[in-house]
Design a protein around this motif. Structure first.
Motif, PDB file in Angstrom:
ATOM      1  N   THR A  63       0.820  -1.222   0.000  1.00 21.49           N
ATOM      2  CA  THR A  63       0.000   0.000   0.000  1.00 21.49           C
ATOM      3  C   THR A  63       0.852   1.268   0.000  1.00 21.49           C
ATOM      4  N   LYS A  64       2.181   1.123   0.038  1.00 20.43           N
ATOM      5  CA  LYS A  64       3.095   2.268   0.028  1.00 20.43           C
ATOM      6  C   LYS A  64       2.693   3.261   1.123  1.00 20.43           C
ATOM      7  N   ALA A  65       2.526   2.722   2.334  1.00 17.15           N
ATOM      8  CA  ALA A  65       1.954   3.499   3.423  1.00 17.15           C
ATOM      9  C   ALA A  65       2.762   3.337   4.703  1.00 17.15           C
ATOM     10  N   ILE A  66       2.495   4.255   5.643  1.00 13.63           N
ATOM     11  CA  ILE A  66       2.960   4.128   7.017  1.00 13.63           C
ATOM     12  C   ILE A  66       1.724   4.262   7.891  1.00 13.63           C
ATOM     13  N   TYR A  67       1.497   3.255   8.726  1.00  9.74           N
ATOM     14  CA  TYR A  67       0.325   3.220   9.594  1.00  9.74           C
ATOM     15  C   TYR A  67       0.726   3.529  11.037  1.00  9.74           C
ATOM     16  N   TYR A  68      -0.130   4.287  11.723  1.00 16.10           N
ATOM     17  CA  TYR A  68       0.087   4.621  13.125  1.00 16.10           C
ATOM     18  C   TYR A  68      -0.889   3.833  13.984  1.00 16.10           C
ATOM     19  N   PHE A  69      -0.342   3.051  14.921  1.00 16.94           N
ATOM     20  CA  PHE A  69      -1.136   2.330  15.908  1.00 16.94           C
ATOM     21  C   PHE A  69      -0.913   3.005  17.257  1.00 16.94           C
ATOM     22  N   GLU A  70      -1.984   3.355  17.948  1.00 12.88           N
ATOM     23  CA  GLU A  70      -1.824   3.926  19.287  1.00 12.88           C
ATOM     24  C   GLU A  70      -1.267   2.893  20.253  1.00 12.88           C
ATOM     25  N   SER A  71      -1.646   1.641  20.073  1.00 16.62           N
ATOM     26  CA  SER A  71      -1.176   0.575  20.955  1.00 16.62           C
ATOM     27  C   SER A  71      -1.190  -0.751  20.204  1.00 16.62           C
ATOM     28  N   PRO A  80      -5.466   1.018  12.534  1.00 19.71           N
ATOM     29  CA  PRO A  80      -4.513   2.125  12.482  1.00 19.71           C
ATOM     30  C   PRO A  80      -4.999   3.264  11.595  1.00 19.71           C
ATOM     31  N   VAL A  81      -4.279   4.377  11.683  1.00 20.94           N
ATOM     32  CA  VAL A  81      -4.504   5.519  10.812  1.00 20.94           C
ATOM     33  C   VAL A  81      -3.310   5.606   9.876  1.00 20.94           C
ATOM     34  N   ALA A  82      -3.551   5.791   8.587  1.00 21.35           N
ATOM     35  CA  ALA A  82      -2.454   5.941   7.624  1.00 21.35           C
ATOM     36  C   ALA A  82      -1.930   7.370   7.708  1.00 21.35           C
ATOM     37  N   VAL A  83      -0.683   7.535   8.180  1.00 20.60           N
ATOM     38  CA  VAL A  83      -0.080   8.870   8.221  1.00 20.60           C
ATOM     39  C   VAL A  83       0.611   9.183   6.904  1.00 20.60           C
ATOM     40  N   VAL A  84       0.968   8.158   6.167  1.00 17.98           N
ATOM     41  CA  VAL A  84       1.434   8.267   4.779  1.00 17.98           C
ATOM     42  C   VAL A  84       0.636   7.216   4.022  1.00 17.98           C
ATOM     43  N   ASP A  85       0.053   7.601   2.908  1.00 20.65           N
ATOM     44  CA  ASP A  85      -0.798   6.670   2.174  1.00 20.65           C
ATOM     45  C   ASP A  85      -0.538   6.806   0.678  1.00 20.65           C
ATOM     46  N   ASP A  86      -0.348   5.684   0.026  1.00 20.77           N
ATOM     47  CA  ASP A  86      -0.132   5.647  -1.423  1.00 20.77           C
ATOM     48  C   ASP A  86       1.011   6.578  -1.835  1.00 20.77           C
ATOM     49  N   PHE A  87       2.163   6.394  -1.180  1.00 16.50           N
ATOM     50  CA  PHE A  87       3.359   7.172  -1.478  1.00 16.50           C
ATOM     51  C   PHE A  87       3.831   6.854  -2.897  1.00 16.50           C
ATOM     52  N   ASP A  88       4.740   7.644  -3.439  1.00 15.71           N
ATOM     53  CA  ASP A  88       5.230   7.419  -4.806  1.00 15.71           C
ATOM     54  C   ASP A  88       6.075   6.159  -4.939  1.00 15.71           C
ATOM     55  N   GLU A  89       6.667   5.706  -3.831  1.00 16.49           N
ATOM     56  CA  GLU A  89       7.581   4.560  -3.848  1.00 16.49           C
ATOM     57  C   GLU A  89       7.144   3.552  -2.789  1.00 16.49           C
ATOM     58  N   PHE A  90       7.716   2.346  -2.858  1.00 16.79           N
ATOM     59  CA  PHE A  90       7.412   1.299  -1.881  1.00 16.79           C
ATOM     60  C   PHE A  90       8.098   1.619  -0.558  1.00 16.79           C
ATOM     61  N   VAL A  91       7.358   1.546   0.543  1.00 13.94           N
ATOM     62  CA  VAL A  91       7.925   1.789   1.869  1.00 13.94           C
ATOM     63  C   VAL A  91       8.606   0.510   2.340  1.00 13.94           C
ATOM     64  N   ILE A  92       9.905   0.621   2.600  1.00 11.37           N
ATOM     65  CA  ILE A  92      10.716  -0.536   2.989  1.00 11.37           C
ATOM     66  C   ILE A  92      10.873  -0.647   4.506  1.00 11.37           C
ATOM     67  N   THR A 106      12.541   4.031   1.287  1.00 16.72           N
ATOM     68  CA  THR A 106      11.681   3.612   0.187  1.00 16.72           C
ATOM     69  C   THR A 106      12.520   3.042  -0.950  1.00 16.72           C
ATOM     70  N   ALA A 107      11.854   2.319  -1.829  1.00 14.27           N
ATOM     71  CA  ALA A 107      12.477   1.811  -3.048  1.00 14.27           C
ATOM     72  C   ALA A 107      11.528   2.102  -4.207  1.00 14.27           C
ATOM     73  N   GLY A 108      12.109   2.564  -5.308  1.00 19.70           N
ATOM     74  CA  GLY A 108      11.300   2.880  -6.476  1.00 19.70           C
ATOM     75  C   GLY A 108      12.078   2.660  -7.748  1.00 19.70           C
ATOM     76  N   ALA A 109      11.560   3.150  -8.830  1.00 16.95           N
ATOM     77  CA  ALA A 109      12.177   2.959 -10.144  1.00 16.95           C
ATOM     78  C   ALA A 109      13.579   3.554 -10.221  1.00 16.95           C
ATOM     79  N   LEU A 110      13.822   4.627  -9.471  1.00 18.89           N
ATOM     80  CA  LEU A 110      15.135   5.284  -9.518  1.00 18.89           C
ATOM     81  C   LEU A 110      16.085   4.823  -8.425  1.00 18.89           C
ATOM     82  N   GLY A 111      15.687   3.838  -7.639  1.00 23.93           N
ATOM     83  CA  GLY A 111      16.545   3.321  -6.573  1.00 23.93           C
ATOM     84  C   GLY A 111      15.910   3.504  -5.208  1.00 23.93           C
ATOM     85  N   THR A 112      16.755   3.616  -4.180  1.00 24.82           N
ATOM     86  CA  THR A 112      16.265   3.745  -2.821  1.00 24.82           C
ATOM     87  C   THR A 112      16.464   5.168  -2.319  1.00 24.82           C
TER      88      THR A 112
END
Length: 197
Positions: A63-71, A80-92, A106-112
């Motif tokens: 989902t190319k996202a970062i999720y926030y869990f309170e606990s 969770p709440v997505a604090v980053v959602d559908d970013f341009d690159e894959f979240v590693i 992140t990793a994408g077409a142009l590298g990391t």
């Protein structure tokens, strides 16, 4: 899915996964995402970030996202709440630097690449990157948007007024009248500092 693994626990993946009944003797996942996200890293927040003081951040490849869990210890674990959602690159991966900054790889077409997550400043209710008098009216709107008169920080964008998480000026996880007092203190402290120069 997320597993909370204790000593001696057997998770038996992939025989036990998702919302399917676990195999005898196996521990079921603590949280199952509604779609495939492919978690890639988890960071426990240590209190050094001025706004995201506690909880967990989970990076997700698909989902190319970062999720926030309170606990991750309370059951059931809240979605969770997505604090980053559908970013341009894959979240590693995601982590917290010693000074409190949140960084993610992140990793994408142009590298990391390494990115810094810009967390709103305490008191920055309108999301403009500043904490100033322009945040008072948005904070009042966000406070009155809550039902009851207070609500969780992560709900700031869910009401009629879409405030930022920075509305939580006292960083207690709630948006309520106490944040107006905290914002006033933040603004008065800045005025004194400027007046002394």
């Amino acid at each position: 899915e997320i597993h909370i693994v204790g000593e001696g626990d057997t998770c038996v993946w992939p025989a036990t996964y998702g919302d399917h009944p676990p195999m005898p003797g196996a521990v079921a996942p603590a949280y199952v995402f509604p779609q495939t996200v492919a978690p890639t890293g988890v960071a426990r927040l240590d209190g050094s970030n001025s706004l995201l003081r506690r909880g967990y951040l989970v990076g997700a490849f698909v989902t190319k996202a970062i999720y926030y869990f309170e606990s991750l210890t309370e059951t059931p674990i809240e979605a969770p709440v997505a604090v980053v959602d559908d970013f341009d690159e894959f979240v590693i991966d995601v982590t917290q630097a010693p000074g409190g900054d949140i960084v993610f790889a992140t990793a994408g077409a142009l590298g990391t690449a390494i990115h810094r997550l810009h967390v709103p400043l305490r008191g920055d209710c309108n999301g403009d990157g500043l904490t100033n008098s322009q945040d008072v009216l948005p904070l009042l709107r966000e406070i009155h948007d809550g039902t009851p008169a207070h609500h969780r920080m992560i709900g700031a964008q869910g009401g009629a007024y879409v405030g930022s998480w920075g509305c939580d000026a006292n960083a207690d996880g709630l948006i309520d009248e106490a944040d107006l007092t905290a914002l006033t203190s933040l603004l008065q402290g800045r005025r004194r500092a400027v007046g002394r120069r």
